[in-house]
Scaffold this active site. Sequence first.
Site, mmCIF file in Angstrom:
data_model
loop_
_atom_site.group_PDB
_atom_site.id
_atom_site.type_symbol
_atom_site.label_atom_id
_atom_site.label_comp_id
_atom_site.label_asym_id
_atom_site.label_seq_id
_atom_site.Cartn_x
_atom_site.Cartn_y
_atom_site.Cartn_z
ATOM 1 N N ARG A 206 0.744 -1.266 -0.304
ATOM 2 C CA ARG A 206 -0.433 -0.032 -0.223
ATOM 3 C C ARG A 206 0.859 1.467 -0.045
ATOM 4 O O ARG A 206 1.527 1.073 0.722
ATOM 5 C CB ARG A 206 -1.042 0.076 0.970
ATOM 6 C CG ARG A 206 -2.017 -1.305 1.377
ATOM 7 C CD ARG A 206 -3.321 -0.980 -0.568
ATOM 8 N NE ARG A 206 -4.000 -1.575 0.018
ATOM 9 C CZ ARG A 206 -4.117 -2.989 -0.474
ATOM 10 N NH1 ARG A 206 -3.287 -2.697 -1.517
ATOM 11 N NH2 ARG A 206 -5.893 -3.072 -0.609
ATOM 12 N N GLU A 235 -2.898 8.046 -5.463
ATOM 13 C CA GLU A 235 -2.581 7.310 -6.649
ATOM 14 C C GLU A 235 -4.405 7.336 -7.683
ATOM 15 O O GLU A 235 -5.156 8.197 -6.168
ATOM 16 C CB GLU A 235 -3.042 5.578 -6.970
ATOM 17 C CG GLU A 235 -2.012 5.220 -6.312
ATOM 18 C CD GLU A 235 -1.713 3.992 -6.299
ATOM 19 O OE1 GLU A 235 -2.602 2.806 -6.557
ATOM 20 O OE2 GLU A 235 -0.768 2.730 -6.113
ATOM 21 N N HIS A 252 0.777 0.300 -10.103
ATOM 22 C CA HIS A 252 0.329 -0.553 -8.754
ATOM 23 C C HIS A 252 -0.069 -1.528 -10.248
ATOM 24 O O HIS A 252 -1.461 -1.777 -9.944
ATOM 25 C CB HIS A 252 -1.141 -0.020 -8.511
ATOM 26 C CG HIS A 252 -1.638 -0.389 -7.484
ATOM 27 N ND1 HIS A 252 -2.529 0.798 -6.702
ATOM 28 C CD2 HIS A 252 -1.573 -1.998 -7.141
ATOM 29 C CE1 HIS A 252 -3.213 -0.585 -5.300
ATOM 30 N NE2 HIS A 252 -2.013 -1.586 -6.254
#
Length: 390
Positions: A206, A235, A252
């Site tokens: 994360r 993000e 990601h």
Amino acid sequence: MKIVADENILALDGWFGKKVTLQLVPGREINADHVKDADALLVRSITRVDAALLEGSAVQFVGTATSGTDHLDLDWLAQQGISVADAAGANANAVVEYVLASLATLIRDDAFDPWQCRVAVIGVGHVGGALIRRLQGLGIDCVACDPLQQIVVNVDYVPLNEALQADVVCLHTPLTRDGKHATWHMLDRERLSALRPETVLINAGRGEVIATDALLELLQRVPEQKVFLDVWENEPSPSLALLRQVTAGTPHIAGYSVEAKLAASRCVLTGLCRHFNKKIPAVMPPVNLPLIVHDERFSIEPRVAGDAGRTDQQLFADMVLASFSPARVSQRFTGLYQRAAADNNGAQVFDSLRRELAERREFSACHLHAAAYSPQLAGWLHAAGFVLQA
């Protein structure tokens, strides 16, 4: 039954019959109007699911095709009696291979030898546990750090401060903001400053676990520090300054692979069918998925250790990076994002690159002939997840 789903959850359109209305929507665009008359909602991590989205809707079931659930307001969903299913563990193998590819990048570019190092895995759930088992299979020394659970056997658990002194630090924690062991900004300025300059930091968990400003300060002060980031604060609009500084930065996609996304779709579909007391169908890959083939991506000339002076470690890195290279993704991401950020559309680049990588295959899609490699190299390739045939 009406189901609203993120359009990038793999293959859902092939799994529902005539009695189901399936509405596919870009994940960042799902809103209250879409779900007001829906029975079920299927999302990924980019969709925040809470009262603002679902209050007053007919939704009875929420499925997320992700391991993490911090984008779901679980307390509110429970209060409303809305059932939830996740895909915990579905992407573990893909994330493990991302970490191996990051290590392979260091082998290739920096003569790094992971077999002479210690790797600390912080957060030992589905992904962290799978990573430890894979590294141990490769003969790489590991320690674990997880104050909340110690479910992996045959590994030493150490405190966080000790884990941060390892040669490689891999972050695989969930994002939590409360309690004694909250992970939000777990790596703050003080802890980042305690890292040795030669320590490699890999975050495929994360983004908010690391304080962006503190990491940027560290890299400006210690530019030789090796950092691989797949996840970011803010993000899909991460810090451009930080992206420019890291060893490799990717949008990601560590858990992105055909195999992982198919497994995640199976998880949410199974949860949905159980909730509505429907028969769980046989979940097969749709016909338009890329097949496991011996194409040019995997056609690597057989070599043995010693060819052209290359070691088994270097040949191992070649094989891994021919299948998947974070550095190649990073180069494209950085170039496109820099240009897009100037026009305030960097978020579009972030999402479009994720879609481009939709056909990434895992190492199991690469079938090799064991006789072409030394026994040591063949053993490493097998332990990494490649399929070796006699």
